[in-house]
Design an enzyme around this catalytic site. Structure first.
Site, PDB file in Angstrom:
ATOM      1  N   PHE A 105       1.077  -1.195  -0.061  1.00  0.00           N
ATOM      2  CA  PHE A 105       0.038   0.151  -0.022  1.00  0.00           C
ATOM      3  C   PHE A 105       1.293   0.630   0.338  1.00  0.00           C
ATOM      4  O   PHE A 105       0.221   2.249  -0.152  1.00  0.00           O
ATOM      5  CB  PHE A 105      -0.762  -0.073   0.807  1.00  0.00           C
ATOM      6  CG  PHE A 105      -0.323  -0.772   2.137  1.00  0.00           C
ATOM      7  CD1 PHE A 105       0.375   0.908   2.795  1.00  0.00           C
ATOM      8  CD2 PHE A 105      -0.423  -1.211   3.121  1.00  0.00           C
ATOM      9  CE1 PHE A 105       0.560   1.214   3.936  1.00  0.00           C
ATOM     10  CE2 PHE A 105       0.389  -1.736   4.039  1.00  0.00           C
ATOM     11  CZ  PHE A 105       0.468  -0.234   5.628  1.00  0.00           C
TER      12      PHE A 105
ATOM     13  N   ILE B 161       2.401   5.373  13.144  1.00  0.00           N
ATOM     14  CA  ILE B 161       1.882   5.504  14.163  1.00  0.00           C
ATOM     15  C   ILE B 161       2.651   4.592  14.960  1.00  0.00           C
ATOM     16  O   ILE B 161       4.150   4.344  15.194  1.00  0.00           O
ATOM     17  CB  ILE B 161       1.543   3.897  13.310  1.00  0.00           C
ATOM     18  CG1 ILE B 161       2.617   3.506  12.410  1.00  0.00           C
ATOM     19  CG2 ILE B 161       0.921   4.650  12.396  1.00  0.00           C
ATOM     20  CD1 ILE B 161       2.032   1.985  11.490  1.00  0.00           C
TER      21      ILE B 161
END
Length: 299
Positions: free
Chosen positions: A230, A249
């Protein structure tokens, strides 16, 4: 803009009080109301008349395409327009016009968004009861429920229904991620931290280890557990990317703060340490992620 706003209100007034059948509609279309002759005596007169005409530029497509006005009812439109502009100082007319304006907003995007929010959930939005609750609240009618109870009930229902909808749509992502991570942690070379982050050292560097407040320079590739790529640093150019170690993250931050510069690791990140329940396009809610990260430097 003020006149355009008043025109929109007039459209609503005519729509509310002028229902006719198809035959009458045709008759209305053909019929023209008598108008008083225009008196142009001064330069200001001609200026003002011209100003009124140019204010209609682009109005007809807006009326027909955005407000869904049928051009067969232009006489009703003009009558509503004149009612507003000729009685604008009348408190009753002002209140009535405001009611139509709010109704237009409520029936439009507000109700549409609310209905969409509860589509394909255990509950649904019934417009007639929305309108009744709205008007009862404005008149302090607590026969059915009080305002604080209504707010609490709506918030609880929205939270429950959103969770149910998300579970139905994306629960399989969480299950697939957990199954993958459970199997992956038993593989040779895979380490698991207390948070649940899994990593495998491909290459151990010998440089400094970043702090969470440092800016780091990395190459990376990100995949879903089904192998779908992705993102990667090469999609953003040939140069490594530079960013704060605490601006990514939490799974990344934890890993970066263990990696010496020069290291290349593979990270296996539970959804709780990735994007959680957020929908990030290709990355759907509850998605566990796999990253190959090469730490090239600290800036």
């Amino acid at each position: 803009m003020k006149k355009i706003f008043l025109i929109a209100l007039a459209v609503l007034a005519s729509a509310a009080f002028c229902p006719v059948d198809a035959a009458k509609k045709k008759k209305k279309k053909d019929k023209k109301e008598a108008k008083a002759p225009v008196q142009i005596a001064t330069s200001s007169d001609s200026l003002s008349y011209a100003a009124g005409m140019i204010l209609t530029n682009g109005l007809m497509p807006y009326l027909t395409q955005t407000l869904n006005v049928d051009t067969a009812y232009m006489a009703d439109f003009i009558r509503g327009f004149n009612d507003i502009v000729n009685n604008g100082e009348n408190p009753a007319m002002n209140a009535y016009a405001a009611g139509m304006s709010i109704a237009n907003q409520l029936k439009g995007q507000m109700l549409q968004n609310m209905t969409k929010d509860f589509t394909d959930t255990p509950d649904s939005i019934i417009s007639t009861l929305v309108y009744r609750g709205f008007s009862d609240a404005l008149t302090n009618d607590t026969t059915v429920m009080k305002a604080d109870k209504a707010e609490a009930l709506f918030m609880d229902k929205r939270t429950y229904n959103r969770a149910a909808k998300q579970e139905k749509e994306f629960g399989a992502n969480r299950d697939a991620g957990r199954k993958f991570l459970a199997e992956n942690k038993t593989k040779e070379g895979v380490m698991t931290t207390a948070s649940g982050l899994q990593y495998k050292v491909i290459k151990m560097g010998e440089g400094a280890i970043p702090k969470s407040t440092d800016r780091v320079k990395v190459h990376y590739e990100g995949k879903l557990v089904d192998g779908t790529v992705f993102d990667s640093s090469t999609k953003h150019g040939s140069e490594p990317l530079v960013f704060g170690a605490n601006q990514v993250i939490s799974g990344w931050t934890e890993a970066l703060c263990m990696m010496p510069v020069g290291s290349k690791w593979q990270l296996f990140i539970p959804y709780e340490l990735a994007y959680g329940e957020r929908n990030m396009g290709t990355i759907k809610p509850f998605s566990a992620l796999i990253f190959t990260v090469e730490l090239l430097g600290i800036e």
